[in-house]
Design a protein around this motif. Structure first.
Motif, PDB file in Angstrom:
ATOM      1  N   GLY A 209       0.817  -1.204   0.000  1.00 29.01           N
ATOM      2  CA  GLY A 209       0.000   0.000   0.000  1.00 29.01           C
ATOM      3  C   GLY A 209       0.851   1.254   0.000  1.00 29.01           C
ATOM      4  N   TYR A 210       0.233   2.391  -0.268  1.00 27.34           N
ATOM      5  CA  TYR A 210       0.961   3.659  -0.366  1.00 27.34           C
ATOM      6  C   TYR A 210       1.449   4.141   0.997  1.00 27.34           C
ATOM      7  CZ  TYR A 210       1.870   8.644  -0.897  1.00 27.34           C
ATOM      8  OH  TYR A 210       2.445   9.893  -0.863  1.00 27.34           O
ATOM      9  N   SER A 211       2.721   4.510   1.050  1.00 28.24           N
ATOM     10  CA  SER A 211       3.330   5.105   2.227  1.00 28.24           C
ATOM     11  C   SER A 211       3.946   6.447   1.831  1.00 28.24           C
ATOM     12  CB  SER A 211       4.415   4.188   2.805  1.00 28.24           C
ATOM     13  OG  SER A 211       5.165   4.864   3.797  1.00 28.24           O
ATOM     14  N   ALA A 212       3.547   7.503   2.509  1.00 22.69           N
ATOM     15  CA  ALA A 212       4.044   8.834   2.168  1.00 22.69           C
ATOM     16  C   ALA A 212       5.526   8.990   2.497  1.00 22.69           C
ATOM     17  CB  ALA A 212       3.234   9.892   2.908  1.00 22.69           C
ATOM     18  N   ASP A 213       6.030   8.217   3.461  1.00 22.94           N
ATOM     19  CA  ASP A 213       7.410   8.391   3.924  1.00 22.94           C
ATOM     20  C   ASP A 213       8.393   7.377   3.361  1.00 22.94           C
ATOM     21  OD1 ASP A 213       6.802  10.616   5.525  1.00 22.94           O
ATOM     22  OD2 ASP A 213       6.124   9.327   7.159  1.00 22.94           O
ATOM     23  N   ASN A 214       7.917   6.264   2.860  1.00 26.51           N
ATOM     24  CA  ASN A 214       8.826   5.225   2.379  1.00 26.51           C
ATOM     25  C   ASN A 214       9.378   5.603   1.001  1.00 26.51           C
ATOM     26  OD1 ASN A 214       9.999   2.861   1.268  1.00 26.51           O
ATOM     27  ND2 ASN A 214       8.738   1.573   2.579  1.00 26.51           N
ATOM     28  N   GLN A 215      10.650   5.908   0.956  1.00 27.27           N
ATOM     29  CA  GLN A 215      11.311   6.282  -0.299  1.00 27.27           C
ATOM     30  C   GLN A 215      12.433   5.315  -0.663  1.00 27.27           C
ATOM     31  OE1 GLN A 215      10.149   8.824  -2.222  1.00 27.27           O
ATOM     32  NE2 GLN A 215       8.523   8.987  -0.687  1.00 27.27           N
ATOM     33  N   GLU A 216      12.319   4.082  -0.185  1.00 25.38           N
ATOM     34  CA  GLU A 216      13.362   3.083  -0.439  1.00 25.38           C
ATOM     35  C   GLU A 216      13.090   2.354  -1.749  1.00 25.38           C
ATOM     36  OE1 GLU A 216      13.647   0.645   3.020  1.00 25.38           O
ATOM     37  OE2 GLU A 216      14.100   2.318   4.359  1.00 25.38           O
ATOM     38  N   TRP A 217      13.117   3.108  -2.837  1.00 18.65           N
ATOM     39  CA  TRP A 217      12.769   2.570  -4.145  1.00 18.65           C
ATOM     40  C   TRP A 217      13.882   1.698  -4.713  1.00 18.65           C
ATOM     41  CZ3 TRP A 217       7.828   3.320  -5.254  1.00 18.65           C
ATOM     42  CH2 TRP A 217       7.175   4.413  -4.665  1.00 18.65           C
ATOM     43  N   LYS A 218      13.475   0.571  -5.285  1.00 22.47           N
ATOM     44  CA  LYS A 218      14.429  -0.282  -5.980  1.00 22.47           C
ATOM     45  C   LYS A 218      14.717   0.304  -7.356  1.00 22.47           C
ATOM     46  CE  LYS A 218      12.378  -4.225  -3.606  1.00 22.47           C
ATOM     47  NZ  LYS A 218      11.547  -5.429  -3.739  1.00 22.47           N
ATOM     48  N   THR A 219      15.815  -0.078  -7.949  1.00 28.28           N
ATOM     49  CA  THR A 219      16.151   0.401  -9.287  1.00 28.28           C
ATOM     50  C   THR A 219      15.444  -0.441 -10.340  1.00 28.28           C
ATOM     51  OG1 THR A 219      18.079  -1.028  -9.521  1.00 28.28           O
ATOM     52  CG2 THR A 219      18.418   1.123  -8.461  1.00 28.28           C
ATOM     53  N   SER A 220      15.201   0.156 -11.493  1.00 29.07           N
ATOM     54  CA  SER A 220      14.594  -0.612 -12.582  1.00 29.07           C
ATOM     55  C   SER A 220      15.533  -1.725 -13.023  1.00 29.07           C
ATOM     56  CB  SER A 220      14.256   0.307 -13.756  1.00 29.07           C
ATOM     57  OG  SER A 220      15.406   0.994 -14.221  1.00 29.07           O
ATOM     58  N   GLN A 221      16.841  -1.493 -12.915  1.00 26.84           N
ATOM     59  CA  GLN A 221      17.802  -2.542 -13.269  1.00 26.84           C
ATOM     60  C   GLN A 221      17.596  -3.777 -12.400  1.00 26.84           C
ATOM     61  OE1 GLN A 221      21.810  -2.488 -11.666  1.00 26.84           O
ATOM     62  NE2 GLN A 221      22.663  -2.843 -13.717  1.00 26.84           N
ATOM     63  N   ALA A 222      17.466  -3.572 -11.084  1.00 29.37           N
ATOM     64  CA  ALA A 222      17.284  -4.689 -10.161  1.00 29.37           C
ATOM     65  C   ALA A 222      15.969  -5.419 -10.437  1.00 29.37           C
ATOM     66  CB  ALA A 222      17.318  -4.196  -8.718  1.00 29.37           C
ATOM     67  N   LEU A 223      14.922  -4.666 -10.748  1.00 27.23           N
ATOM     68  CA  LEU A 223      13.611  -5.273 -10.974  1.00 27.23           C
ATOM     69  C   LEU A 223      13.536  -6.000 -12.311  1.00 27.23           C
ATOM     70  CD1 LEU A 223      11.512  -2.376  -9.467  1.00 27.23           C
ATOM     71  CD2 LEU A 223      11.661  -4.708  -8.558  1.00 27.23           C
ATOM     72  N   ILE A 224      14.205  -5.464 -13.331  1.00 26.39           N
ATOM     73  CA  ILE A 224      14.278  -6.171 -14.616  1.00 26.39           C
ATOM     74  C   ILE A 224      14.989  -7.502 -14.439  1.00 26.39           C
ATOM     75  CG2 ILE A 224      15.357  -6.138 -16.913  1.00 26.39           C
ATOM     76  CD1 ILE A 224      14.759  -3.089 -16.950  1.00 26.39           C
ATOM     77  N   ARG A 225      16.030  -7.493 -13.642  1.00 22.92           N
ATOM     78  CA  ARG A 225      16.755  -8.749 -13.398  1.00 22.92           C
ATOM     79  C   ARG A 225      15.913  -9.723 -12.570  1.00 22.92           C
ATOM     80  NH1 ARG A 225      23.241  -7.318 -12.772  1.00 22.92           N
ATOM     81  NH2 ARG A 225      23.408  -6.292 -14.813  1.00 22.92           N
ATOM     82  N   GLU A 226      15.084  -9.208 -11.671  1.00 24.84           N
ATOM     83  CA  GLU A 226      14.173 -10.092 -10.937  1.00 24.84           C
ATOM     84  C   GLU A 226      13.141 -10.696 -11.893  1.00 24.84           C
ATOM     85  OE1 GLU A 226      12.392  -8.716  -7.370  1.00 24.84           O
ATOM     86  OE2 GLU A 226      14.265  -7.996  -6.491  1.00 24.84           O
ATOM     87  N   LEU A 227      12.662  -9.885 -12.831  1.00 23.03           N
ATOM     88  CA  LEU A 227      11.754 -10.386 -13.859  1.00 23.03           C
ATOM     89  C   LEU A 227      12.411 -11.513 -14.648  1.00 23.03           C
ATOM     90  CD1 LEU A 227       9.408 -10.302 -15.968  1.00 23.03           C
ATOM     91  CD2 LEU A 227      10.606  -8.377 -17.023  1.00 23.03           C
ATOM     92  N   ILE A 228      13.643 -11.285 -15.080  1.00 25.72           N
ATOM     93  CA  ILE A 228      14.370 -12.296 -15.865  1.00 25.72           C
ATOM     94  C   ILE A 228      14.621 -13.541 -15.023  1.00 25.72           C
ATOM     95  CG2 ILE A 228      16.534 -12.803 -17.065  1.00 25.72           C
ATOM     96  CD1 ILE A 228      16.668  -9.733 -17.668  1.00 25.72           C
ATOM     97  N   ASP A 229      15.054 -13.346 -13.784  1.00 19.71           N
ATOM     98  CA  ASP A 229      15.284 -14.495 -12.901  1.00 19.71           C
ATOM     99  C   ASP A 229      14.019 -15.347 -12.778  1.00 19.71           C
ATOM    100  OD1 ASP A 229      17.866 -13.723 -12.447  1.00 19.71           O
ATOM    101  OD2 ASP A 229      17.560 -13.055 -10.387  1.00 19.71           O
ATOM    102  N   THR A 230      12.883 -14.677 -12.615  1.00 14.90           N
ATOM    103  CA  THR A 230      11.612 -15.385 -12.452  1.00 14.90           C
ATOM    104  C   THR A 230      11.251 -16.171 -13.705  1.00 14.90           C
ATOM    105  OG1 THR A 230      10.821 -13.669 -10.925  1.00 14.90           O
ATOM    106  CG2 THR A 230       9.170 -15.107 -11.927  1.00 14.90           C
TER     107      THR A 230
END
Length: 425
Positions: free
Chosen positions: A264-285
């Motif tokens: 869910g949406y958090s106004a304070d959480n700014q710990e965003w992952k990089t698109s590079q890391a997420l693309i690699r998670e997509l590929i891993d999956t």
């Protein structure tokens, strides 16, 4: 695309002056407030605007998603669609039928429409979690002790659950996918939810629909001893959460993931992952045989956080060039996973090689060879990639020293007849 939007979105990770960071869609349980206090705090801060659902589906389309899943209701019990069985729903409180707008947007953009459907309900008077092992706000227990709240007849609650699910199926068709959530060992299936009736209704309304395995207590978390396939009668696929199984699962499965550690949406959480890391998670999956379900948490009015938009668009840019190595492919055919990248395959004649890191010598060697005429090209520009095969050692080497690399993953497409795998003893 997973879309977590509900009454909790208005709270944005804060209730009664206290802030919560992770998985803030659980804020009612984390804070312990009773259902009356929760509604009083959350309702004024939830301000959905018309037209926002279309922006979600449009972004999903641009990112290369082929299905989306919206939280039609979460554990707080607030229904995101119009219902004659409960006034605790988005239509009676704000006048915007979020699910209706979402369903229409999915039809407009040719998107498979999936719905997350919580089996729990922390606000319904007939929901009784006593002895279930399922987390429940301590404030409701205290209210019950003080005579301000009664735990009702759970059999009646199961009827309510069936009725609102039937509304979803009939008023917002087609329902292509249902993402149930969730069960515990002593509280699952027919005992807890009348699972058989729910499943039967789904398939009678839409025979081609699919569903996950969470009407039953299934091994979807590492804490439960690892991800395992459940019997088909419990659901069509397993749902690994915040985790990609190292060797995949011997069956249909999906890994769901957040962009910043909260659904869910958090106004304070700014710990965003990089698109590079997420693309690699997509590929891993995908290279391990699964689907990848990536989440957004819209803000109180339904707007998508700017960082979420940026990440999804960057993934979409990569997918436009490399999507054929993802869609319609099967898992890595080798019996090992490469240290510098991943593999997928399509049919028996096409292999895709995802390169994460270029070796210092610029040579990639895979433990297999190909028969007949073989050609390797770089996806996107179709530039030929030089290669050689050693049939004696059953290996193929690709020479990429001068190749310009994509920061997330560079993809080589190998076209050749049946691949011969080098098997370990």
């Amino acid at each position: 695309m997973f879309i977590h939007y509900g009454l909790y979105s208005g709270l944005a990770g804060e209730i009664q002056g206290k802030k919560y960071k992770g998985c803030v869609e659980w804020i009612m349980q984390y804070s312990g407030v009773d259902s009356e206090t929760y509604a009083r705090e959350a309702l004024p801060r939830f301000k959905p605007k018309r037209g926002k659902a279309e922006t979600w589906v449009k972004l999903a389309k641009e990112a290369g998603c082929v299905y989306t899943i919206l939280t039609s209701r979460h554990h707080e019990g607030f229904n995101m669609f119009d219902s004659k069985f409960s006034d605790f729903n988005v239509k009676t409180t704000k006048g915007v039928d979020i699910v209706k707008e979402y369903a229409e947007a999915c039809k407009k953009y040719g998107m498979k429409a999936g719905y997350y459907f919580s089996l729990l309900d922390w606000s319904h008077p007939d929901y009784d979690p006593t002895g279930s092992g399922i987390s429940y706000p301590k404030g409701n227990y205290e209210a019950q002790k003080q005579g301000r709240r009664q735990f009702g007849n759970h059999e009646k609650y199961k009827d309510y659950l069936y009725n609102i699910f039937n509304e979803l199926l009939t008023s917002y068709a087609p329902v292509d996918l249902v993402w149930w959530d969730f069960s515990q060992p002593g509280f699952q299936g027919d005992k807890a939810w009348n699972a058989t009736a729910l499943m039967k209704n789904l398939f009678e309304k839409n025979p081609k629909a699919i569903q996950n395995n969470r009407l039953y207590h299934s091994a979807n978390h590492l804490s439960e001893g690892g991800i395992r396939v459940t019997p088909a009668w419990k659901g069509d696929y397993s749902t690994a959460e915040h985790h990609i199984p190292a060797t995949g699962i011997n069956g249909d499965w999906e890994a769901c993931q957040t962009l910043n550690g909260t659904w869910g949406y958090s106004a304070d959480n700014q710990e965003w992952k990089t698109s590079q890391a997420l693309i690699r998670e997509l590929i891993d999956t995908v290279s391990r045989g699964g689907n990848f379900l990536l989440n957004i948490g819209p803000m109180p009015d339904g707007s998508i956080p700017p960082e979420s938009i940026r990440i999804f668009k960057e993934i979409g840019f990569w997918m436009k060039k490399n999507g054929e190595a993802i869609y319609g492919t099967r898992a890595n055919p080798l019996n090992i996973e490469l240290t510098w990248g991943r593999l997928t395959r399509k049919g028996e004649d096409i292999t895709y090689i995802f390169v994460y890191d270029k070796p210092d010598n610029g040579e990639l060697t895979i433990p297999c060879s190909f028969e007949g005429d073989v050609k390797a090209v770089l996806l996107g520009g179709e530039k030929t990639v030089n290669m050689s095969q050693d049939k004696k050692s059953n290996t193929t080497t690709f020479y990429i020293k001068n190749m310009k690399m994509d920061t997330a993953a560079t993809v080589i497409k190998v076209m050749g007849k049946r691949m011969i795998h080098k098997r370990s003893a």
